[in-house]
Design a protein around this motif. Sequence first.
Motif, short mmCIF file in Angstrom:
data_model
loop_
_atom_site.label_atom_id
_atom_site.label_comp_id
_atom_site.label_asym_id
_atom_site.label_seq_id
_atom_site.Cartn_x
_atom_site.Cartn_y
_atom_site.Cartn_z
N THR A 161 0.82 -1.22 0.00
CA THR A 161 0.00 0.00 0.00
C THR A 161 0.85 1.27 0.00
O THR A 161 0.31 2.37 0.14
CB THR A 161 -0.94 0.03 1.22
OG1 THR A 161 -0.16 0.06 2.43
CG2 THR A 161 -1.84 -1.20 1.24
N ALA A 162 2.17 1.14 -0.18
CA ALA A 162 3.06 2.30 -0.11
C ALA A 162 2.74 3.32 -1.20
O ALA A 162 2.50 2.97 -2.36
CB ALA A 162 4.51 1.84 -0.24
N THR A 163 2.74 4.58 -0.81
CA THR A 163 2.61 5.68 -1.77
C THR A 163 3.99 5.96 -2.38
O THR A 163 5.00 5.49 -1.87
CB THR A 163 2.06 6.93 -1.08
OG1 THR A 163 2.92 7.27 0.02
CG2 THR A 163 0.65 6.68 -0.55
N PRO A 164 4.08 6.74 -3.46
CA PRO A 164 5.36 6.93 -4.14
C PRO A 164 6.54 7.32 -3.25
O PRO A 164 7.63 6.75 -3.42
CB PRO A 164 5.05 8.01 -5.18
CG PRO A 164 3.63 7.71 -5.57
CD PRO A 164 2.97 7.31 -4.26
N PRO A 165 6.40 8.23 -2.28
CA PRO A 165 7.58 8.55 -1.46
C PRO A 165 8.06 7.41 -0.59
O PRO A 165 9.17 7.48 -0.04
CB PRO A 165 7.10 9.73 -0.60
CG PRO A 165 5.89 10.25 -1.28
CD PRO A 165 5.25 9.07 -1.93
N HIS A 166 7.24 6.37 -0.42
CA HIS A 166 7.55 5.27 0.47
C HIS A 166 7.89 3.97 -0.26
O HIS A 166 8.00 2.92 0.36
CB HIS A 166 6.38 5.01 1.42
CG HIS A 166 6.11 6.12 2.37
ND1 HIS A 166 4.94 6.22 3.09
CD2 HIS A 166 6.84 7.22 2.71
CE1 HIS A 166 4.97 7.31 3.85
NE2 HIS A 166 6.12 7.93 3.62
N ARG A 167 8.08 4.04 -1.57
CA ARG A 167 8.37 2.83 -2.35
C ARG A 167 9.87 2.64 -2.52
O ARG A 167 10.54 3.47 -3.14
CB ARG A 167 7.68 2.92 -3.72
CG ARG A 167 6.16 2.95 -3.62
CD ARG A 167 5.51 3.22 -4.97
NE ARG A 167 4.05 3.39 -4.81
CZ ARG A 167 3.25 3.82 -5.77
NH1 ARG A 167 3.74 4.12 -6.96
NH2 ARG A 167 1.94 3.94 -5.54
N PRO A 168 10.41 1.55 -1.97
CA PRO A 168 11.86 1.34 -2.05
C PRO A 168 12.30 0.90 -3.44
O PRO A 168 11.51 0.37 -4.23
CB PRO A 168 12.09 0.22 -1.04
CG PRO A 168 10.81 -0.55 -1.04
CD PRO A 168 9.72 0.49 -1.23
N THR A 169 13.59 1.11 -3.73
CA THR A 169 14.15 0.62 -4.98
C THR A 169 14.19 -0.90 -4.99
O THR A 169 13.85 -1.54 -5.99
CB THR A 169 15.57 1.17 -5.18
OG1 THR A 169 15.60 2.57 -4.92
CG2 THR A 169 16.07 0.91 -6.60
N TYR A 170 14.64 -1.49 -3.88
CA TYR A 170 14.78 -2.94 -3.76
C TYR A 170 14.08 -3.42 -2.49
O TYR A 170 13.92 -2.66 -1.53
CB TYR A 170 16.26 -3.34 -3.69
CG TYR A 170 17.13 -2.74 -4.76
CD1 TYR A 170 17.05 -3.17 -6.09
CD2 TYR A 170 18.07 -1.75 -4.44
CE1 TYR A 170 17.86 -2.61 -7.07
CE2 TYR A 170 18.88 -1.19 -5.41
CZ TYR A 170 18.77 -1.62 -6.73
OH TYR A 170 19.58 -1.06 -7.69
N VAL A 171 13.71 -4.71 -2.49
CA VAL A 171 13.06 -5.33 -1.34
C VAL A 171 13.75 -6.67 -1.08
O VAL A 171 13.96 -7.45 -2.02
CB VAL A 171 11.56 -5.58 -1.58
CG1 VAL A 171 10.93 -6.26 -0.37
CG2 VAL A 171 10.84 -4.28 -1.92
#
Length: 347
Positions: A255-265
């Motif tokens: 449910t992450a919004t764009p500022p909270h989306r990591p490059t890698y997981v």
Amino acid sequence: MTEQVRRRPGGCERPLNEAYDTALLDLDGVVYAGGAALAHAVDSLVTARDAGMHLAYVTNNAARTPQTVADQLTGFGLPTGAADVITSAQAVARLISEQVPPGARVLAIGGEGLRVALRERGLVPVESADDDPAAVAQGYDPAMDWGRLAEAAYAVQRGVPWFASNTDLTIPKERGIAPGNGALVEVVRTAAGGTPQVAGKPQPPMHRETVLRTGAERPLVIGDRLDTDIEGACNGGVDSLLVLTGVTTAAELLTATPPHRPTYVDADLRGLLTAQPAVEPAGEGFGCGGWHAAADGGTLTLDGAGEPLDGLRALCAAAWTAAGGGSCTADASGALKRLGLSGLSGR
């Protein structure tokens, strides 16, 4: 570098410790929880360091001095110097020093780490709102009592400028998730009103402090929190790795919004030593490893088999693409249950 709106996790053909020169590591929930090192953390970091990666530890916890943190890491078998530790106390002390006269008194509401950082900037920590402080500095202290919070409230009520090392509402501990400095900031706000200037992640003063102290050219931010570590990386325009050993759950990641989306997981710090699989468009959805994920109306669907983390990466792509600039509201419970995650973190 991060995309303006990230719609899927990134891939990297090289191990991350080879693709980036410096790891900017959060501590709580990434390297340790409370007083115990997390599984695989020390071995992974030692391997990355021995292969030439610079390790820097960037923490919003302002209670302890950099030397104390370095000693703890060294005790885990991870030799560390004080210069390798950057704290939100250092960031807030610099922020305050730029707005008050040299040698000014500062009401220090926090642990020894905050007092040491203030002295490093030529400021004088004091204990009472009656000591004529030029500023209030509030940082995390596990021994915080009512009297210290009351002194902060008295000073803020009198119009003294208020600064907070960070506003993390929670902090991971061995027994679970405990209240963080942000919860104590809210106590002062309730009594006195107002809003502090915040230095720690995800705010720019912390990123500036980190760059000044490390000189990193190709940094990778590694953290467990979307709203501090990952947002801070996004604000600084650098790539990030989210590890599922702390606060963030798989369900929250979707449910992450764009500022909270990591490059890698990845599951834990072993991900620092490996390449990251690409997530590619496939039909009406996305594929990663042996998995295929798609947004079908109000549900995220998952088919295939393979490593659970690959399935989660594919689900992230489906969820983030469906959400665009917002937060995905599609039901992912069935897909996560199939992966054995069911909204839980990796810890």
